[in-house]
Enzyme design. Structure first.
Site, short mmCIF file in Angstrom:
data_model
loop_
_atom_site.label_atom_id
_atom_site.label_comp_id
_atom_site.label_asym_id
_atom_site.label_seq_id
_atom_site.Cartn_x
_atom_site.Cartn_y
_atom_site.Cartn_z
N ASP A 120 -43.20 -31.28 -4.75
CA ASP A 120 -42.96 -30.63 -6.05
C ASP A 120 -43.07 -29.12 -5.89
O ASP A 120 -43.76 -28.62 -5.00
CB ASP A 120 -44.03 -31.07 -7.06
CG ASP A 120 -43.77 -32.45 -7.63
OD1 ASP A 120 -42.66 -32.98 -7.45
OD2 ASP A 120 -44.69 -33.01 -8.26
N ARG A 175 -34.35 -30.83 -4.45
CA ARG A 175 -34.33 -31.11 -5.89
C ARG A 175 -34.25 -29.77 -6.62
O ARG A 175 -35.13 -28.93 -6.50
CB ARG A 175 -35.63 -31.83 -6.30
CG ARG A 175 -35.73 -32.01 -7.82
CD ARG A 175 -37.17 -32.22 -8.26
NE ARG A 175 -37.75 -33.41 -7.70
CZ ARG A 175 -39.07 -33.59 -7.60
NH1 ARG A 175 -39.92 -32.67 -8.01
NH2 ARG A 175 -39.54 -34.70 -7.08
N ARG A 216 -44.45 -30.94 -20.41
CA ARG A 216 -43.35 -31.70 -21.04
C ARG A 216 -43.20 -31.29 -22.50
O ARG A 216 -42.11 -31.22 -23.04
CB ARG A 216 -43.60 -33.22 -20.95
CG ARG A 216 -43.69 -33.79 -19.57
CD ARG A 216 -42.42 -33.67 -18.75
NE ARG A 216 -41.99 -32.37 -18.35
CZ ARG A 216 -42.45 -31.68 -17.30
NH1 ARG A 216 -43.39 -32.17 -16.54
NH2 ARG A 216 -41.97 -30.48 -17.00
C1 LIG Z 1 -36.98 -35.22 -11.82
C2 LIG Z 1 -37.56 -33.91 -12.22
C3 LIG Z 1 -38.47 -33.31 -11.38
C4 LIG Z 1 -39.01 -32.08 -11.72
N1 LIG Z 1 -39.83 -31.44 -10.83
C5 LIG Z 1 -40.28 -30.20 -11.12
C6 LIG Z 1 -41.02 -29.46 -10.17
O1 LIG Z 1 -41.27 -29.90 -9.04
N2 LIG Z 1 -41.44 -28.22 -10.52
C7 LIG Z 1 -41.17 -27.67 -11.76
O2 LIG Z 1 -41.55 -26.53 -12.03
N3 LIG Z 1 -40.46 -28.37 -12.68
C8 LIG Z 1 -40.02 -29.61 -12.39
N4 LIG Z 1 -39.28 -30.30 -13.33
C9 LIG Z 1 -39.23 -29.82 -14.74
C10 LIG Z 1 -38.11 -28.85 -15.00
O3 LIG Z 1 -38.37 -27.65 -14.29
C11 LIG Z 1 -37.94 -28.56 -16.50
O4 LIG Z 1 -39.11 -28.03 -17.02
C12 LIG Z 1 -37.59 -29.80 -17.32
O5 LIG Z 1 -36.79 -30.69 -16.61
C13 LIG Z 1 -36.79 -29.39 -18.58
O6 LIG Z 1 -35.60 -28.74 -18.19
P1 LIG Z 1 -34.13 -29.38 -18.35
O7 LIG Z 1 -33.37 -29.01 -17.13
O8 LIG Z 1 -34.20 -30.81 -18.65
O9 LIG Z 1 -33.46 -28.55 -19.50
P2 LIG Z 1 -33.90 -28.25 -21.00
O10 LIG Z 1 -32.98 -27.21 -21.50
O11 LIG Z 1 -35.36 -28.00 -21.09
O12 LIG Z 1 -33.60 -29.61 -21.71
C14 LIG Z 1 -32.30 -30.09 -21.98
C15 LIG Z 1 -32.39 -31.20 -22.99
O13 LIG Z 1 -33.08 -32.31 -22.42
C16 LIG Z 1 -33.99 -32.89 -23.34
N5 LIG Z 1 -35.36 -32.69 -22.86
C17 LIG Z 1 -35.75 -31.94 -21.81
N6 LIG Z 1 -37.08 -32.03 -21.62
C18 LIG Z 1 -37.54 -32.84 -22.60
C19 LIG Z 1 -38.83 -33.33 -22.96
N7 LIG Z 1 -39.92 -33.01 -22.27
N8 LIG Z 1 -38.93 -34.15 -24.03
C20 LIG Z 1 -37.83 -34.51 -24.74
N9 LIG Z 1 -36.58 -34.09 -24.44
C21 LIG Z 1 -36.43 -33.25 -23.40
C22 LIG Z 1 -33.73 -32.21 -24.66
O14 LIG Z 1 -32.74 -32.92 -25.33
C23 LIG Z 1 -33.22 -30.86 -24.23
O15 LIG Z 1 -32.44 -30.23 -25.22
C24 LIG Z 1 -38.67 -31.50 -12.97
C25 LIG Z 1 -37.75 -32.10 -13.80
C26 LIG Z 1 -37.18 -33.27 -13.44
C27 LIG Z 1 -36.15 -33.88 -14.34
#
Ligand SMILES: Cc1cc2nc3c(=O)[nH]c(=O)nc-3n(C[C@H](O)[C@H](O)[C@H](O)COP(=O)(O)OP(=O)(O)OC[C@H]3O[C@@H](n4cnc5c(N)ncnc54)[C@H](O)[C@@H]3O)c2cc1C
Length: 306
Positions: A132, A182, A287
């Protein structure tokens, strides 16, 4: 503004105790976390695998302050990875690891040794490990550890955060044959000096990184729920002539389950990031910070409980 408040709260033990004791927290935690025990997470993994999804298991915990905690985190991973093969869950289930849970902030060498043991157990079980990405202060150490681990375990992957200004360069370095990256937006509060601050700038960086990874020789793991970025990733895959077996989407447990099914139905690999364990607070707060509607819901529930 609300996002920064919640990210700051993710690091506060006082607010942690308040949120942990609020009755509403249980439901929120259940949405994002598979349970406390390995038995529970293996059961949920089985259900997801039966639905055609791949999984990356994460044992919750970060920023350990004692050697004993770091050893306990390593041992939990060794135990759960040791059960995957017998449960018939490999290679569909891999594991995600936070080096700070394995002692990185106390002793980088120790965290490396712990991660190495987990990589060896994963290889024995027929699966892989992804590191991560945490706050920007740990990025260099994590990527150095990745290079070391990949000498013996070349399929070890790493997360890169599009919000960091350095990440395009890191994508270039890592878009080589056999490398698994990732790409996510980034979940930690970071200063302007190292990270893009506006959502638009983060999205533009994500697309530039996606172009590098999709046109490179590695295996891109596109970790987002953002419909626009998912569409752009599908478009770039076509552009660079990648079949659906040459990249994957990743999403978090509890977020956009219908979209996960839709992508599986269209022939994609979708890996669900599946956390378990008692140390849910920092993870769940990030989250909540991801989505303003989640934050407003929790704030109302906690402040109105008396
Ligand atoms: C598989 C995976 C691994 C990850 N690993 C890391 C990591 O190692 N380090 C790190 O810093 N971050 C990690 N993240 C988190 C990432 O950086 C973001 O904070 C998170 O994924 C939200 O960004 P988004 O790209 O989904 O876009 P956003 O613009 O935040 O979300 C797009 C849409 O997705 C939906 N959505 C997103 N998040 C949520 C939520 N929590 N609850 C409800 N709906 C939501 C909503 O509809 C939103 O409008 C990971 C995310 C994923 C999916």
């Amino acid at each position: 503004m609300l996002r920064s408040l919640f990210l700051a709260a993710a690091g506060s033990s006082r607010i942690g105790r308040l949120v942990e004791s609020a009755p509403v927290s249980r439901g929120i935690v259940q949405r994002f976390v598979a349970g406390h025990s390995a038995d529970e997470v293996l059961q949920v993994s089985r259900e997801l695998a039966d639905d055609g999804l791949a999984v990356s298991l994460d044992h919750l915990g970060e920023d350990t302050r004692t050697i004993e905690q770091a050893v306990a985190a390593r041992d939990e991973y060794l135990s759960v990875v040791g059960r995957l093969k017998g449960a018939g869950l490999t290679p569909a289930v891999e594991v995600s690891v936070k080096l700070s849970a394995l002692g990185q902030r106390m002793d980088e060498k120790l965290a490396y040794e712990h991660a190495r043991a987990i990589c060896a157990a994963a290889a024995e079980a027929g699966t892989t490990v992804t590191l991560d990405a945490e706050d920007h202060g740990s990025t260099d150490a994590t990527l150095e550890t990745l290079v070391e681990l990949r000498r013996d375990f070349p399929s070890t992957g790493a997360a890169l955060q599009a919000h960091l200004r350095r990440t395009e360069g890191d994508c270039r370095e890592l878009s080589t044959a056999g490398s698994r990256v990732r790409l996510c937006k980034g979940a930690y509060a970071e200063p302007e000096s190292v990270a893009f601050q506006s959502a638009l700038d983060v999205d533009k960086s994500f697309v530039r990184c996606l172009n590098i990874l999709m046109s490179g020789e590695g295996y891109p793991m596109v970790a987002t729920h953002d419909p626009r970025l998912i569409a752009i990733a599908e478009d770039r895959a076509r552009w660079f002539d990648r079949s659906t077996s040459e990249y994957e989407f990743q999403m978090l447990y509890g977020v956009r389950a219908e979209e996960q099914s839709r992508l599986v139905g269209s022939g994609h690999t979708v890996r669900v990031y599946l956390p378990y364990g008692a140390e849910w607070y920092g993870y769940v707060m990030r989250r909540l910070a991801d989505r303003p509607a989640n934050m407003a819901f929790l704030a109302r529930a906690v402040t109105s409980r008396n």
